[in-house]
Design a protein around this motif. Structure first.
Motif, PDB file in Angstrom:
ATOM      1  N   TYR A   1      35.782  62.430  20.266  1.00 23.67           N
ATOM      2  CA  TYR A   1      34.425  62.790  19.850  1.00 23.67           C
ATOM      3  C   TYR A   1      34.029  64.135  20.450  1.00 23.67           C
ATOM      4  O   TYR A   1      33.510  65.020  19.750  1.00 23.67           O
ATOM      5  N   LEU A   2      34.279  64.307  21.740  1.00 22.20           N
ATOM      6  CA  LEU A   2      33.937  65.558  22.413  1.00 22.20           C
ATOM      7  C   LEU A   2      34.625  66.744  21.745  1.00 22.20           C
ATOM      8  O   LEU A   2      34.015  67.806  21.538  1.00 22.20           O
ATOM      9  N   GLN A   3      35.876  66.577  21.393  1.00 19.91           N
ATOM     10  CA  GLN A   3      36.622  67.680  20.784  1.00 19.91           C
ATOM     11  C   GLN A   3      36.033  68.098  19.443  1.00 19.91           C
ATOM     12  O   GLN A   3      36.053  69.287  19.095  1.00 19.91           O
ATOM     13  N   GLN A   4      35.493  67.151  18.699  1.00 16.88           N
ATOM     14  CA  GLN A   4      34.853  67.503  17.429  1.00 16.88           C
ATOM     15  C   GLN A   4      33.575  68.309  17.667  1.00 16.88           C
ATOM     16  O   GLN A   4      33.279  69.258  16.932  1.00 16.88           O
ATOM     17  N   VAL A   5      32.817  67.936  18.690  1.00 16.17           N
ATOM     18  CA  VAL A   5      31.610  68.704  19.015  1.00 16.17           C
ATOM     19  C   VAL A   5      31.995  70.094  19.515  1.00 16.17           C
ATOM     20  O   VAL A   5      31.388  71.101  19.127  1.00 16.17           O
ATOM     21  N   GLN A   6      33.007  70.165  20.355  1.00 17.08           N
ATOM     22  CA  GLN A   6      33.471  71.467  20.845  1.00 17.08           C
ATOM     23  C   GLN A   6      33.937  72.359  19.696  1.00 17.08           C
ATOM     24  O   GLN A   6      33.677  73.569  19.688  1.00 17.08           O
ATOM     25  N   LYS A   7      34.608  71.777  18.732  1.00 20.06           N
ATOM     26  CA  LYS A   7      35.094  72.541  17.583  1.00 20.06           C
ATOM     27  C   LYS A   7      33.934  73.102  16.768  1.00 20.06           C
ATOM     28  O   LYS A   7      33.986  74.246  16.287  1.00 20.06           O
ATOM     29  N   ALA A   8      32.879  72.307  16.616  1.00 22.17           N
ATOM     30  CA  ALA A   8      31.729  72.740  15.819  1.00 22.17           C
ATOM     31  C   ALA A   8      30.923  73.831  16.507  1.00 22.17           C
ATOM     32  O   ALA A   8      30.245  74.621  15.849  1.00 22.17           O
ATOM     33  N   PHE A   9      30.985  73.859  17.839  1.00 21.21           N
ATOM     34  CA  PHE A   9      30.237  74.854  18.613  1.00 21.21           C
ATOM     35  C   PHE A   9      31.222  75.626  19.494  1.00 21.21           C
ATOM     36  O   PHE A   9      31.072  75.701  20.712  1.00 21.21           O
ATOM     37  N   ALA A  10      32.213  76.212  18.862  1.00 22.40           N
ATOM     38  CA  ALA A  10      33.341  76.806  19.583  1.00 22.40           C
ATOM     39  C   ALA A  10      32.939  77.968  20.477  1.00 22.40           C
ATOM     40  O   ALA A  10      33.641  78.278  21.440  1.00 22.40           O
ATOM     41  N   SER A  11      31.831  78.609  20.181  1.00 23.84           N
ATOM     42  CA  SER A  11      31.423  79.769  20.978  1.00 23.84           C
ATOM     43  C   SER A  11      30.493  79.399  22.127  1.00 23.84           C
ATOM     44  O   SER A  11      30.083  80.268  22.899  1.00 23.84           O
ATOM     45  N   GLU A  12      30.166  78.113  22.255  1.00 24.77           N
ATOM     46  CA  GLU A  12      29.194  77.686  23.257  1.00 24.77           C
ATOM     47  C   GLU A  12      29.836  77.542  24.633  1.00 24.77           C
ATOM     48  O   GLU A  12      30.729  76.729  24.827  1.00 24.77           O
ATOM     49  N   CYS A  13      29.414  78.351  25.585  1.00 28.18           N
ATOM     50  CA  CYS A  13      29.783  78.117  26.981  1.00 28.18           C
ATOM     51  C   CYS A  13      28.608  78.464  27.880  1.00 28.18           C
ATOM     52  O   CYS A  13      28.754  79.038  28.947  1.00 28.18           O
ATOM     53  N   GLU A  14      27.433  78.125  27.388  1.00 24.68           N
ATOM     54  CA  GLU A  14      26.226  78.169  28.192  1.00 24.68           C
ATOM     55  C   GLU A  14      25.599  76.786  28.114  1.00 24.68           C
ATOM     56  O   GLU A  14      26.206  75.858  27.592  1.00 24.68           O
ATOM     57  N   ALA A  15      24.425  76.628  28.658  1.00 20.87           N
ATOM     58  CA  ALA A  15      23.785  75.315  28.673  1.00 20.87           C
ATOM     59  C   ALA A  15      23.749  74.724  27.266  1.00 20.87           C
ATOM     60  O   ALA A  15      23.228  75.343  26.339  1.00 20.87           O
ATOM     61  N   PHE A  16      24.322  73.538  27.123  1.00 22.93           N
ATOM     62  CA  PHE A  16      24.400  72.873  25.819  1.00 22.93           C
ATOM     63  C   PHE A  16      23.776  71.496  25.938  1.00 22.93           C
ATOM     64  O   PHE A  16      24.066  70.748  26.873  1.00 22.93           O
ATOM     65  N   SER A  17      22.938  71.154  24.971  1.00 22.51           N
ATOM     66  CA  SER A  17      22.325  69.828  24.937  1.00 22.51           C
ATOM     67  C   SER A  17      22.289  69.335  23.506  1.00 22.51           C
ATOM     68  O   SER A  17      21.705  69.978  22.631  1.00 22.51           O
TER      69      SER A  17
ATOM     70  N   TYR B   1      24.134  65.872  20.752  1.00 22.77           N
ATOM     71  CA  TYR B   1      25.264  65.012  20.409  1.00 22.77           C
ATOM     72  C   TYR B   1      25.683  64.100  21.570  1.00 22.77           C
ATOM     73  O   TYR B   1      26.844  63.737  21.705  1.00 22.77           O
ATOM     74  N   GLY B   2      24.726  63.755  22.439  1.00 19.78           N
ATOM     75  CA  GLY B   2      25.016  62.891  23.574  1.00 19.78           C
ATOM     76  C   GLY B   2      25.583  63.622  24.769  1.00 19.78           C
ATOM     77  O   GLY B   2      26.076  62.989  25.710  1.00 19.78           O
ATOM     78  N   ILE B   3      25.496  64.948  24.763  1.00 22.87           N
ATOM     79  CA  ILE B   3      26.106  65.787  25.796  1.00 22.87           C
ATOM     80  C   ILE B   3      25.041  66.717  26.370  1.00 22.87           C
ATOM     81  O   ILE B   3      24.210  67.249  25.633  1.00 22.87           O
ATOM     82  N   ALA B   4      25.061  66.914  27.679  1.00 22.47           N
ATOM     83  CA  ALA B   4      24.206  67.918  28.318  1.00 22.47           C
ATOM     84  C   ALA B   4      24.992  68.499  29.483  1.00 22.47           C
ATOM     85  O   ALA B   4      25.143  67.866  30.531  1.00 22.47           O
ATOM     86  N   THR B   5      25.523  69.695  29.281  1.00 19.26           N
ATOM     87  CA  THR B   5      26.471  70.267  30.233  1.00 19.26           C
ATOM     88  C   THR B   5      26.293  71.778  30.315  1.00 19.26           C
ATOM     89  O   THR B   5      25.864  72.406  29.335  1.00 19.26           O
ATOM     90  N   PRO B   6      26.598  72.390  31.454  1.00 14.88           N
ATOM     91  CA  PRO B   6      26.459  73.844  31.564  1.00 14.88           C
ATOM     92  C   PRO B   6      27.394  74.618  30.641  1.00 14.88           C
ATOM     93  O   PRO B   6      27.082  75.736  30.250  1.00 14.88           O
ATOM     94  N   CYS B   7      28.547  74.036  30.306  1.00  9.25           N
ATOM     95  CA  CYS B   7      29.500  74.725  29.433  1.00  9.25           C
ATOM     96  C   CYS B   7      30.211  73.699  28.562  1.00  9.25           C
ATOM     97  O   CYS B   7      31.027  72.925  29.061  1.00  9.25           O
ATOM     98  N   LEU B   8      29.900  73.695  27.279  1.00 11.77           N
ATOM     99  CA  LEU B   8      30.475  72.703  26.374  1.00 11.77           C
ATOM    100  C   LEU B   8      31.991  72.795  26.316  1.00 11.77           C
ATOM    101  O   LEU B   8      32.682  71.774  26.226  1.00 11.77           O
ATOM    102  N   GLN B   9      32.531  73.990  26.360  1.00 10.15           N
ATOM    103  CA  GLN B   9      33.979  74.151  26.234  1.00 10.15           C
ATOM    104  C   GLN B   9      34.734  73.778  27.508  1.00 10.15           C
ATOM    105  O   GLN B   9      35.934  73.523  27.464  1.00 10.15           O
ATOM    106  N   LYS B  10      34.031  73.724  28.625  1.00 10.64           N
ATOM    107  CA  LYS B  10      34.679  73.384  29.892  1.00 10.64           C
ATOM    108  C   LYS B  10      33.820  72.392  30.678  1.00 10.64           C
ATOM    109  O   LYS B  10      33.377  72.676  31.795  1.00 10.64           O
ATOM    110  N   PRO B  11      33.579  71.222  30.121  1.00 13.33           N
ATOM    111  CA  PRO B  11      32.765  70.243  30.851  1.00 13.33           C
ATOM    112  C   PRO B  11      33.540  69.672  32.032  1.00 13.33           C
ATOM    113  O   PRO B  11      34.773  69.640  32.032  1.00 13.33           O
TER     114      PRO B  11
END
Length: 243
Positions: free
Chosen positions: A149-165, A167-177
């Motif tokens: 599931y996480l990999q699908q969210v990461q794929k959809a927001f591939a450029s995100e590596c700042e605060a992400f909230s 899809y059930g996720i809240a992390t400083p960097c989606l690509q490197k949680p």
């Protein structure tokens, strides 16, 4: 709430109604996986991976399910997957305790269709598990979201590596949680925490004190209809991605 000045190891190893690790299904799982034959670090790593990835992210009928019921469901969210993780760790003699919070419901956007937010409280009960290992208590939260599931969210927001909230996720960097257990803390929703209710010996104690997220008609509607629609959406994301 746990009193750390008087607690002994036995308090963090006890079985309870929710932490029913003597249930035959849980004992059979432990035996089949050979976890009793492993050292403590390997036990934690294997149990963590099992709960994170083999118990898929999804919404159960109630936060106060027994660990054996979560195992039977085969899916769960922060509170229910945490119950199973605690039960498995305690069954292996690894001290574990409960830390209760609330999170802002906005981090569920995407996992939960927007129209359902009318039925949800603004702040949702949340928890993580704390494990006593190598002389200190570790904060363990990264088990909530399974890797597919996480990999699908990461794929959809591939450029995100700042605060992400979302899809059930809240992390400083989606690509490197920080969700792989490498001997320390793990997190996947920490950035969405609103209130800190402190540490409890067991989830049973927490829910007896705090109740659950929904009551009355909303609780019935959630159990009988809404969670099933939410799970359909989560399965669709896991299978086909975000469109």
């Amino acid at each position: 709430m746990a009193d750390n000045t008087t607690n002994t190891a036995d308090n963090y190893l006890a079985t309870t109604r929710m932490l029913d690790y003597r249930h035959p299904a849980i004992q059979q799982l432990i035996q089949q996986r050979g976890w009793h034959q492993q050292d403590t670090r390997q036990q934690i790593a294997e149990v963590y991976r099992f709960v994170r990835d083999e118990i898929r992210f999804g919404y159960n009928a109630d936060d106060s399910l027994r660990a054996s019921e979560v195992l039977s469901d085969g899916y769960g969210q922060c509170n229910t997957k945490g119950t199973l993780l605690m039960a498995l760790l305690r069954a292996l003699g690894i001290p574990a305790r409960f830390h209760g919070f609330t999170i802002y419901n906005e981090l569920q956007k995407g996992a939960i269709p927007l129209w359902m937010f009318a039925f949800a409280p603004a702040r949702i009960l949340h928890s993580w598990v704390e494990i006593y290992y190598d002389g200190r208590w570790l904060e363990i939260e990264g088990y909530i979201i399974d890797q597919p599931y996480l990999q699908q969210v990461q794929k959809a927001f591939a450029s995100e590596c700042e605060a992400f909230s979302g899809y059930g996720i809240a992390t400083p960097c989606l690509q490197k949680p920080q969700n792989d257990w490498l001997g320390g803390n793990t997190y996947i929703q920490k950035e969405g925490i609103a209130d800190d209710y402190g540490v409890y010996n067991t989830p049973d104690e927490f829910y007896a004190a705090m109740g659950t997220n929904l009551r009355g008609f909303k609780r019935i509607l959630y159990r009988c209809l809404l969670r099933h629609l939410m799970n359909i959406n989560v399965r669709k994301i896991r299978r086909a991605g975000i469109r």
